[in-house]
Design an enzyme around this catalytic site. Structure first.
Site, mmCIF file in Angstrom:
data_model
loop_
_atom_site.group_PDB
_atom_site.id
_atom_site.type_symbol
_atom_site.label_atom_id
_atom_site.label_comp_id
_atom_site.label_asym_id
_atom_site.label_seq_id
_atom_site.Cartn_x
_atom_site.Cartn_y
_atom_site.Cartn_z
ATOM 1 N N LYS A 275 0.943 -1.370 0.042
ATOM 2 C CA LYS A 275 0.017 -0.253 -0.038
ATOM 3 C C LYS A 275 0.785 1.304 0.025
ATOM 4 O O LYS A 275 2.115 1.350 0.197
ATOM 5 C CB LYS A 275 -0.824 -0.148 1.310
ATOM 6 N N TYR B 226 16.859 30.353 8.045
ATOM 7 C CA TYR B 226 15.484 31.028 8.424
ATOM 8 C C TYR B 226 15.645 31.328 9.992
ATOM 9 O O TYR B 226 15.942 30.355 10.550
ATOM 10 C CB TYR B 226 14.250 30.574 7.988
HETATM 11 C C1 PLP Z 1 -0.407 -1.792 7.029
HETATM 12 C C2 PLP Z 1 -0.996 -3.029 7.279
HETATM 13 C C3 PLP Z 1 -0.059 -4.205 7.178
HETATM 14 C C4 PLP Z 1 1.355 -4.079 7.168
HETATM 15 O O1 PLP Z 1 1.803 -3.580 8.395
HETATM 16 P P1 PLP Z 1 3.437 -3.678 8.706
HETATM 17 O O2 PLP Z 1 3.247 -3.064 10.360
HETATM 18 O O3 PLP Z 1 3.852 -2.370 7.684
HETATM 19 O O4 PLP Z 1 3.884 -4.811 8.669
HETATM 20 C C5 PLP Z 1 -0.629 -5.226 7.584
HETATM 21 N N1 PLP Z 1 -2.196 -5.444 7.696
HETATM 22 C C6 PLP Z 1 -2.910 -4.388 7.690
HETATM 23 C C7 PLP Z 1 -4.432 -4.529 7.803
HETATM 24 C C8 PLP Z 1 -2.503 -3.057 7.573
HETATM 25 O O5 PLP Z 1 -3.140 -1.789 7.549
#
Ligand code: PLP
Length: 339
Positions: A31, A236
């Protein structure tokens, strides 16, 4: 120079986490553009390493990688079936009775999974909702029943065992593959593995998978170096003032590249040249960062902000955030090189 993404390291991290998961299949969470590293490059590389189950947050993310993966790859959509969404070739993880009935009405033979809430109260069917549609849902042949742990990065947190017990209670005895663990859950041990695990951040070199191979190197070109006399200030707000004859390098990156001003919070951020490092000084501006290179004779043409010595979690700590956020904030302006 720029952002170097080590694809073989991502593949190696996947294999290590897959081995940790024992007999459970290992999927891969890609994702948010594979945590900022480029899903179009990362997802096919993980397929090549052996992953067949991919997870994205949104259907649009799934559609973007669908043509890049062979047909036997499944792409699960964590947000489920949202109204008006095109889910062709994707597997929505249905999160509510509303999503379930919408999906069954619009895609009666479409592949789907079910996401259950076991305590996090973020996504998924609650126990009562699940009880109400369970028979109908199971009869429709879900590909996966899953839930997500809220505190897996804290192994001693009582919520882990409580969520595990809730997941068991809601799913024991069903003939559908089950999934509970992300990176943190994999490291909690076998009880948490079930049939499929969903590592994300660990693939990309982030905590809590502390043995991860580093994946990202980010080196920033030095634009110029100047001498600064005692009493003169830099940047800045004149927030840094030299107390000795100093050499200050200006490098080309700033908050527009995801290096947020908050990284200066505790004054510990450093830039690196091999095993030498020097402190970042003054304020981070939109496109530029200033570094005190007085104690680094002959600084090279580029200085590293992310490398094996100062990884995403170390940089995150400077700004009071987490490695996930440093990764997903990595800017689009850097030249990117994939190893
Ligand atoms: C983001 C997510 C993961 C992966 O989690 P990590 O901590 O990055 O390994 C797995 N399952 C769900 C439902 C998530 O939202």
């Amino acid at each position: 120079m720029g952002l170097v993404i080590d694809i073989p390291a991502i593949q190696a991290n996947w294999k290590t986490l897959a081995a940790r998961a024992g007999s459970a299949r290992a999927g891969a969470v890609v994702k948010a553009d594979a945590y900022g590293l480029g899903a179009a490059r990362v997802a096919p590389a993980l397929y090549q390493a052996g992953a067949r189950d991919f997870f994205v947050a949104l259907a649009a993310e799934g559609r973007a990688i669908r043509p890049l993966l062979a047909e036997d790859a499944r792409i699960f959509v964590l947000s489920g079936h949202m109204e008006g969404e095109d889910l062709q070739g994707l597997v929505p993880l249905l999160n509510s009775p509303e999503q379930f009935f919408r999906d069954r009405a619009l895609r009666p033979r479409g592949a789907f999974g079910i996401q259950l809430d076991t305590g996090m109260n973020r996504l998924g069917l609650e126990a009562g909702e699940w009880a109400a549609i369970r028979a109908e849902a199971l009869a429709a042949g879900p590909q996966l029943v899953m839930s997500h742990l809220a505190c897996a990065d804290e192994p001693d947190h009582a919520a882990n065992a409580a969520q595990l017990a809730a997941f068991r209670q809601m799913t024991d005895g069903i003939a559908v593959p089950r999934s509970l663990a992300a990176t943190g859950g994999i490291l909690l041990g076998r009880d948490y593995h079930f049939d499929l695990v969903r590592p994300g951040v660990g693939l990309y070199g982030g905590e809590p998978f502390i043995e991860a191979r580093p994946v990202v190197t980010l080196s920033l070109p030095v634009v110029q170096i100047r001498d600064v006399r005692p009493g003169e200030s830099v940047g800045y707000g004149y927030s840094w003032t030299a107390t000795r004859p100093s050499r200050v390098a200006t490098v080309a990156a700033g908050y527009a590249d995801g290096l947020t001003r908050a990284l200066m919070r505790d004054g510990k951020l450093r830039l690196w040249a091999g095993d030498r490092s020097c402190p970042v000084i003054g304020r981070i501006s939109m496109d530029l960062i200033t570094v005190d290179v007085t104690d680094m004779p002959d600084p090279p043409a580029a200085l590293e902000i992310l490398n094996a010595r100062q990884g995403v979690d170390a940089v995150a700590a400077c700004g009071g955030t987490i490695g996930y956020e440093v990764l997903t904030s990595l800017g689009r302006r850097y030249p990117r090189t994939y190893l």
